[in-house]
Design an enzyme around this catalytic site. Structure first.
Site: not given
Ligand code: GLA
Ligand code: ZN
Length: 667
Positions: A143, A300
């Site tokens: 991210e 995710e």
């Molecule tokens: C993001 C990150 C994960 C985790 C989630 C939840 O999507 O990629 O590593 O931190 O948020 O906070």
């Protein structure tokens, strides 16, 4: 085989547990697992000493269960030995404060030393895993996004500007640095827009936003180049953040990835509301699909309540499956749940996985296992299919960045307005593609261009040729206001769109919070529509060749045009000079749909989402019930059921609460 998996952190759990986890995963239908994304301190416990044995063993255990692996490069979480030895690697925030250790992503993306350490860990990983037959792909970092304002970035920004401008004189002219005596006589004088004591020069601020975005694009490319020297076979992706995240130009970031993936969390501590709006994840998916015009993955996918300090509401029975299918319905060709087991330690103790803290597989595990079984049976059909849309919305990161710098009105947000327009189509089950403003628009019957505040000539030309060839374009207030350097254009608004829209903005009014104007409709098709509302912004229009669609009803500009339509070439350009409420958007969208003959695949009750994915010999119809009640949908012909019993379905389809059907229609 449909790529179906979980994000797994074996380094968080005792090794004796790993075989049990791998078996439970396989039993749930998992065939892919993402590993190692935050494991730098285990992979390189000391500078230059690499330890991949534990990861080899973790992979082996998964492979024994028929599971393939995606490896994350661990650069989003540099270890203390690295950061504390080189404190100037810490990012500096927009207040000029240097970060300290204790979270993640605290590094400067432009720092050459960070690149050196990145090269070392990524090279070592690539050498070790490039040939591994069961490691199928890489995710770079995690991210990307947070801007850095450190001295290294300042120098990199100055170099970036040297490439962009023909010389310092050209930069001074483009930014208008004569204002407040900002005329630069050396490149090295140019600051970053942090802690200036007030708002920076808009030209500088927009260029910095572009530079900051380019910094991550370049840092990502740096890692791609390392990986590509070792592997041609494995795919490379990054996990993006959907539509809402507006700090990076995702078109640029996606360009050199093989695959776009993103992180989908419909319900978290930051969206702690009782009602869920299914148009949010749909818009995100459309945005991710549009980055490359290709199916994407969810890297995710929400597995349980999502929280750090707070515990967000428990996903209701059926919701995990529903949210997953919604992504598949919008083009996801891979789905990876975050995370496998809920962490006992660390910031994300309450970001729940499929298993509870104590490893019990419960209702959420069972629901996802059901999904896994369904996808094992039906999944073959899905990856070959495409999402097509008759309507496009143009996403301009340049304009979005410029509005972040100057929102113009406190009640206006580019992203929220964009979403409100998208929502009106989503509620009607009319598919909308989200594409770049320079994209080929010829396949769309209707194109909406949310405020193109910064309007390059190439984009104006793209819109003009689309309309000339017969397209219907919708433009909005605050379009064509700025040139590429974020200076206001020296011509009547909407600037480069004035001729195409057949209208001039005589004047405008920025409305204080709570102040509204009314809209009365002036075209026969809308004679029976309820009067509209105008908020936040009111362009007062003087039509040239355009006809008037709506007029204001109040204030000193009562009776003056707010919305117009211009016939141009074989098409038409609508100009909307204000922001409506939801009902006004609904009226306008119905009117636009009616004019352009755009239709939904089926009509459905509110809260039932319908999408189509086409493949070579037919189409898949996704019917998703986002409500807690059962719902009836009238089908338009016989279909073949792809989930559950392979039965023929026609007539009335009754959906249980939060249930999903995938129906296939063959030619
Ligand atoms: C993001 C990150 C994960 C985790 C989630 C939840 O999507 O990629 O590593 O931190 O948020 O906070
Ligand atoms: Zn920096």
């Amino acid at each position: 085989m449909y790529a179906f998996g979980v994000d797994y952190y074996p380094e968080h759990w005792p090794e004796e547990r790993w075989p049990i986890d791998a078996r439970l995963m396989a039993e749930a239908g998992v065939n892919i697992v993402r590993l190692a994304e935050f494991a730098w301190s285990r992979l390189e416990p000391q500078e230059g000493r690499f330890d991949f044995d534990w990861l080899d063993r973790a992979i082996e255990g998964l492979v024994a269960q028929g599971i393939r692996v995606i490896l994350g490069t661990p650069t989003a979480s540099p270890p203390p030995w690295l950061m504390e030895a080189h404190p100037d690697l810490y990012r500096v925030d927009d207040q000029g404060r240097r970060l300290t250790f204790g979270n993640r992503r605290e590094y400067c993306p432009n720092h050459p030393l960070y690149h050196d350490y990145t090269r070392a860990i990524v090279t070592a990983l690539a050498e070790h895993y490039a040939e591994h037959p069961h490691v199928v792909g890489w995710q770079i970092d995690n991210e990307f996004g947070d801007h850095c304002y450190c001295p290294v970035c300042r120098r990199a920004f100055q170099d970036w500007l040297r490439h962009r401008y023909a010389g310092l004189a050209a930069l001074n002219a483009a930014w208008g640095t004569i204002f407040w005596s900002h005329v630069y006589t050396e490149w090295a004088q140019i600051p970053v827009p942090a802690a200036t004591g007030g708002s920076p020069n808009p030209g500088l601020a927009l260029d910095f936003a572009r530079f900051a975005s380019d910094s991550y694009v370049a840092y990502q490319q740096f890692q791609i180049d390392i990986l590509r020297r070792h592997t041609a076979r494995q795919f490379i992706t990054h996990n993006l953040m959907g539509f809402k995240y507006g700090k990076l130009n995702y078109y640029d970031l996606a360009r050199s990835l093989d695959l776009v993936s993103w992180d989908n969390y419909p319900r978290t501590q930051w969206s702690f509301t009782a009602e869920l709006d299914p148009s949010g994840p749909a818009l995100a998916a459309a945005t991710m699909y549009g980055l490359k015009g290709q199916p994407f993955w969810v890297m995710e996918q929400q597995a349980g309540p999502g929280g750090w300090e707070l515990v967000s509401a428990m996903p209701r029975p059926g919701e995990l499956r529903l949210w997953a299918y919604q992504q598949i319905a919008h083009g996801a060709d891979g789905l990876v749940f975050f995370r496998w087991r809920t962490a006992r330690y660390g910031t994300e103790q309450y970001w729940h996985g499929l298993l509870e803290h104590d490893a019990r597989p419960g209702r959420r595990y069972e629901e996802v296992a059901r999904l896994g079984a369904e996808l094992r049976r039906a999944g073959e059909k899905i990856p070959e299919s495409r999402v097509e849309a008759p309507v496009a919305m143009l996403l301009s990161y340049d304009s979005r960045f410029a509005f972040q710098i100057q929102p113009n009105n406190p009640g206006y947000s580019y992203a929220e307005h964009f979403h409100a327009l998208y929502r009106a189509f989503h509620e009607r089950n009319v598919a909308v593609a989200v594409v770049d403003a320079t994209a080929d628009l010829s396949s769309y019957r209707l194109v909406l261009a949310p405020p193109l505040y910064v309007l390059p000539a190439a984009v104006a030309a793209n819109l003009e040729s689309y309309v000339r060839a017969g397209g219907t374009l919708v433009c909005f207030f605050r379009s064509g206001v700025k040139d590429a350097a974020n200076a206001v254009v020296n011509q009547p608004l909407p600037g480069l769109l004035a001729e195409l829209c057949g209208v001039e903005v005589t004047s405008y009014d920025s409305l204080p919070p709570g102040v509204e104007n009314g809209l009365e409709w002036a075209v026969p098709e809308l004679a029976n529509a309820a009067p509209g509302r105008a908020r936040a912004w009111a362009d007062i229009l003087t039509p040239g060749s355009a006809e008037i669609v709506a007029r204001y009803t109040q204030d000193y500009y009562a009776g003056q045009p707010a919305i117009t339509r211009n016939r141009y070439g074989s098409g038409s350009a609508v100009y909307i000079g204000t922001i409506g409420d939801a009902a006004t958007h609904a009226t306008l969208v119905d009117w636009l749909i009616g004019q352009t003959g755009v239709t939904a695949p089926l009509t459905a009750p509110a809260g039932v989402e319908i999408t189509v994915r086409n493949h070579a010999s037919g189409r898949l119809l996704f019917v998703l019930n986002h409500t807690a009640l059962s719902q009836d949908v009238q089908l338009d012909g016989p279909y073949h059921n792809l989930l559950g019993e392979p039965i023929r379905v026609e007539g009335t389809l009754t959906l249980a609460p939060r249930d999903v059907w995938i129906l296939e229609q063959t030619d």
